[in-house]
Design a protein around this motif. Structure first.
Motif, mmCIF file in Angstrom:
data_model
loop_
_atom_site.group_PDB
_atom_site.id
_atom_site.type_symbol
_atom_site.label_atom_id
_atom_site.label_comp_id
_atom_site.label_asym_id
_atom_site.label_seq_id
_atom_site.Cartn_x
_atom_site.Cartn_y
_atom_site.Cartn_z
ATOM 1 N N HIS A 1 22.304 -9.000 -0.249
ATOM 2 C CA HIS A 1 23.328 -10.045 -0.213
ATOM 3 C C HIS A 1 22.909 -11.124 0.782
ATOM 4 O O HIS A 1 22.973 -12.327 0.492
ATOM 5 N N LEU A 2 22.445 -10.692 1.937
ATOM 6 C CA LEU A 2 22.009 -11.616 2.976
ATOM 7 C C LEU A 2 20.794 -12.416 2.521
ATOM 8 O O LEU A 2 20.749 -13.642 2.653
ATOM 9 N N LYS A 3 19.805 -11.725 1.957
ATOM 10 C CA LYS A 3 18.596 -12.402 1.505
ATOM 11 C C LYS A 3 18.888 -13.333 0.331
ATOM 12 O O LYS A 3 18.290 -14.408 0.214
ATOM 13 N N LEU A 4 19.815 -12.939 -0.523
ATOM 14 C CA LEU A 4 20.237 -13.793 -1.636
ATOM 15 C C LEU A 4 20.753 -15.132 -1.113
ATOM 16 O O LEU A 4 20.407 -16.193 -1.641
ATOM 17 N N TRP A 5 21.555 -15.083 -0.074
ATOM 18 C CA TRP A 5 22.106 -16.301 0.507
ATOM 19 C C TRP A 5 20.997 -17.257 0.946
ATOM 20 O O TRP A 5 21.001 -18.442 0.597
ATOM 21 N N PHE A 6 20.031 -16.745 1.693
ATOM 22 C CA PHE A 6 18.978 -17.623 2.208
ATOM 23 C C PHE A 6 18.051 -18.116 1.107
ATOM 24 O O PHE A 6 17.575 -19.249 1.160
ATOM 25 N N ALA A 7 17.823 -17.313 0.094
ATOM 26 C CA ALA A 7 17.013 -17.765 -1.040
ATOM 27 C C ALA A 7 17.722 -18.901 -1.777
ATOM 28 O O ALA A 7 17.110 -19.927 -2.100
ATOM 29 N N GLY A 8 19.006 -18.717 -2.039
ATOM 30 C CA GLY A 8 19.770 -19.757 -2.737
ATOM 31 C C GLY A 8 19.888 -21.032 -1.926
ATOM 32 O O GLY A 8 19.754 -22.137 -2.464
ATOM 33 N N LYS A 9 20.131 -20.899 -0.629
ATOM 34 C CA LYS A 9 20.259 -22.088 0.214
ATOM 35 C C LYS A 9 18.934 -22.843 0.309
ATOM 36 O O LYS A 9 18.926 -24.057 0.462
ATOM 37 N N ALA A 10 17.817 -22.122 0.192
ATOM 38 C CA ALA A 10 16.494 -22.767 0.236
ATOM 39 C C ALA A 10 16.075 -23.294 -1.128
ATOM 40 O O ALA A 10 15.041 -23.942 -1.251
ATOM 41 N N GLY A 11 16.878 -23.022 -2.158
ATOM 42 C CA GLY A 11 16.526 -23.475 -3.504
ATOM 43 C C GLY A 11 15.393 -22.672 -4.130
ATOM 44 O O GLY A 11 14.762 -23.131 -5.077
ATOM 45 N N ALA B 1 17.192 -15.031 -7.924
ATOM 46 C CA ALA B 1 17.390 -14.182 -9.108
ATOM 47 C C ALA B 1 16.913 -12.758 -8.825
ATOM 48 O O ALA B 1 17.576 -11.788 -9.221
ATOM 49 N N TYR B 2 15.798 -12.628 -8.148
ATOM 50 C CA TYR B 2 15.272 -11.311 -7.791
ATOM 51 C C TYR B 2 16.270 -10.549 -6.912
ATOM 52 O O TYR B 2 16.585 -9.387 -7.162
ATOM 53 N N GLU B 3 16.779 -11.211 -5.881
ATOM 54 C CA GLU B 3 17.717 -10.552 -4.969
ATOM 55 C C GLU B 3 19.022 -10.204 -5.685
ATOM 56 O O GLU B 3 19.602 -9.137 -5.454
ATOM 57 N N ALA B 4 19.494 -11.080 -6.560
ATOM 58 C CA ALA B 4 20.706 -10.782 -7.327
ATOM 59 C C ALA B 4 20.487 -9.550 -8.203
ATOM 60 O O ALA B 4 21.367 -8.682 -8.321
ATOM 61 N N ASN B 5 19.316 -9.459 -8.819
ATOM 62 C CA ASN B 5 19.002 -8.282 -9.635
ATOM 63 C C ASN B 5 18.890 -7.027 -8.784
ATOM 64 O O ASN B 5 19.263 -5.937 -9.237
ATOM 65 N N GLN B 6 18.406 -7.167 -7.567
ATOM 66 C CA GLN B 6 18.333 -6.011 -6.673
ATOM 67 C C GLN B 6 19.732 -5.544 -6.269
ATOM 68 O O GLN B 6 19.977 -4.340 -6.175
ATOM 69 N N ILE B 7 20.645 -6.471 -6.045
ATOM 70 C CA ILE B 7 22.030 -6.097 -5.757
ATOM 71 C C ILE B 7 22.599 -5.336 -6.942
ATOM 72 O O ILE B 7 23.206 -4.270 -6.793
ATOM 73 N N LYS B 8 22.405 -5.890 -8.118
ATOM 74 C CA LYS B 8 22.891 -5.254 -9.335
ATOM 75 C C LYS B 8 22.327 -3.832 -9.466
ATOM 76 O O LYS B 8 23.057 -2.889 -9.774
ATOM 77 N N ALA B 9 21.052 -3.665 -9.182
ATOM 78 C CA ALA B 9 20.419 -2.347 -9.280
ATOM 79 C C ALA B 9 21.004 -1.374 -8.258
ATOM 80 O O ALA B 9 21.216 -0.197 -8.575
ATOM 81 N N ARG B 10 21.258 -1.836 -7.038
ATOM 82 C CA ARG B 10 21.852 -0.952 -6.034
ATOM 83 C C ARG B 10 23.251 -0.524 -6.467
ATOM 84 O O ARG B 10 23.644 0.624 -6.290
ATOM 85 N N LEU B 11 23.991 -1.439 -7.054
ATOM 86 C CA LEU B 11 25.335 -1.105 -7.512
ATOM 87 C C LEU B 11 25.279 -0.125 -8.674
ATOM 88 O O LEU B 11 26.094 0.795 -8.775
ATOM 89 N N GLU B 12 24.304 -0.302 -9.546
ATOM 90 C CA GLU B 12 24.122 0.644 -10.648
ATOM 91 C C GLU B 12 23.749 2.026 -10.115
ATOM 92 O O GLU B 12 24.237 3.046 -10.612
ATOM 93 N N ASP B 13 22.889 2.061 -9.090
ATOM 94 C CA ASP B 13 22.529 3.336 -8.466
ATOM 95 C C ASP B 13 23.774 4.044 -7.935
ATOM 96 O O ASP B 13 23.966 5.245 -8.169
ATOM 97 N N GLU C 1 24.159 -0.257 2.155
ATOM 98 C CA GLU C 1 23.457 -1.039 3.178
ATOM 99 C C GLU C 1 22.317 -1.823 2.541
ATOM 100 O O GLU C 1 22.088 -2.992 2.873
ATOM 101 N N ALA C 2 21.620 -1.202 1.604
ATOM 102 C CA ALA C 2 20.564 -1.917 0.883
ATOM 103 C C ALA C 2 21.148 -3.103 0.116
ATOM 104 O O ALA C 2 20.549 -4.183 0.082
ATOM 105 N N ALA C 3 22.312 -2.920 -0.479
ATOM 106 C CA ALA C 3 22.969 -4.022 -1.195
ATOM 107 C C ALA C 3 23.370 -5.135 -0.223
ATOM 108 O O ALA C 3 23.237 -6.318 -0.533
ATOM 109 N N ARG C 4 23.821 -4.758 0.977
ATOM 110 C CA ARG C 4 24.224 -5.755 1.972
ATOM 111 C C ARG C 4 23.017 -6.583 2.419
ATOM 112 O O ARG C 4 23.106 -7.808 2.563
ATOM 113 N N VAL C 5 21.880 -5.935 2.612
ATOM 114 C CA VAL C 5 20.670 -6.667 2.988
ATOM 115 C C VAL C 5 20.281 -7.637 1.873
ATOM 116 O O VAL C 5 19.912 -8.786 2.126
#
Length: 160
Positions: free
Chosen positions: A55-65, A71-83, A49-53
């Protein structure tokens, strides 16, 4: 991080919808892989669920440029997957290579600060997540590009 870790983590997402699936007539949990909580580890569903959140925030960050936030949100996804991979080592390895390419493409798109590449990489990542769910009897868990922004307390545009 290895490709194997990404697969572990993506497969972790599969556990998050088990109760809803039973209620909707999906196969009973006893027939599906058991990714039960062990020791004092967080529940696999909570990690995903943390990874899904993210994912959502990554989308809005990227769309806003806002590439720093993306990059921060992508790294957080990666960290959740590593966990998930490290805490739930019994997760199947069937999709080891499935997530490596989408993650690499996403990192490259963010580094290039390319909106078009970001959208394509985000969609590739999302498709990889959904393929992993389908391959592991969790097709009832499907994600997509977000359609609305639920985080009214966060600024996604960043400093210009």
């Amino acid at each position: 991080m290895t490709s194997r870790c990404f697969v572990f983590a993506m497969l972790a997402a599969l556990a998050s919808g088990s109760l809803a699936a039973t209620a909707a007539g999906a196969p009973a949990m006893a027939q599906q892989p058991n990714y039960a909580r062990t020791d004092n580890n967080p529940r696999l569903a909570d990690i995903m669920e943390a990874a899904r959140v993210r994912h959502l925030k990554l989308w809005f960050a990227g769309k806003a440029g806002n590439w720093d936030l993306a990059a921060y949100e992508a790294n957080q996804i990666k960290a959740r997957l590593e966990d998930a991979a490290s805490l739930y080592q019994s997760l199947p390895l069937s999709d080891v290579t499935a997530m490596a390419a989408p993650i690499d493409a996403l990192a490259a798109a963010i580094a290039a600060k390319s909106p078009a590449k970001f959208t394509a990489a985000f969609d590739h990542l999302t498709a990889g997540c959904n393929a992993c769910h389908q391959n592991n009897e969790r097709s009832f868990i499907a994600i997509r590009q977000p359609t609305s922004q639920p985080f009214s307390n966060q600024v996604f545009e960043g400093k210009r």
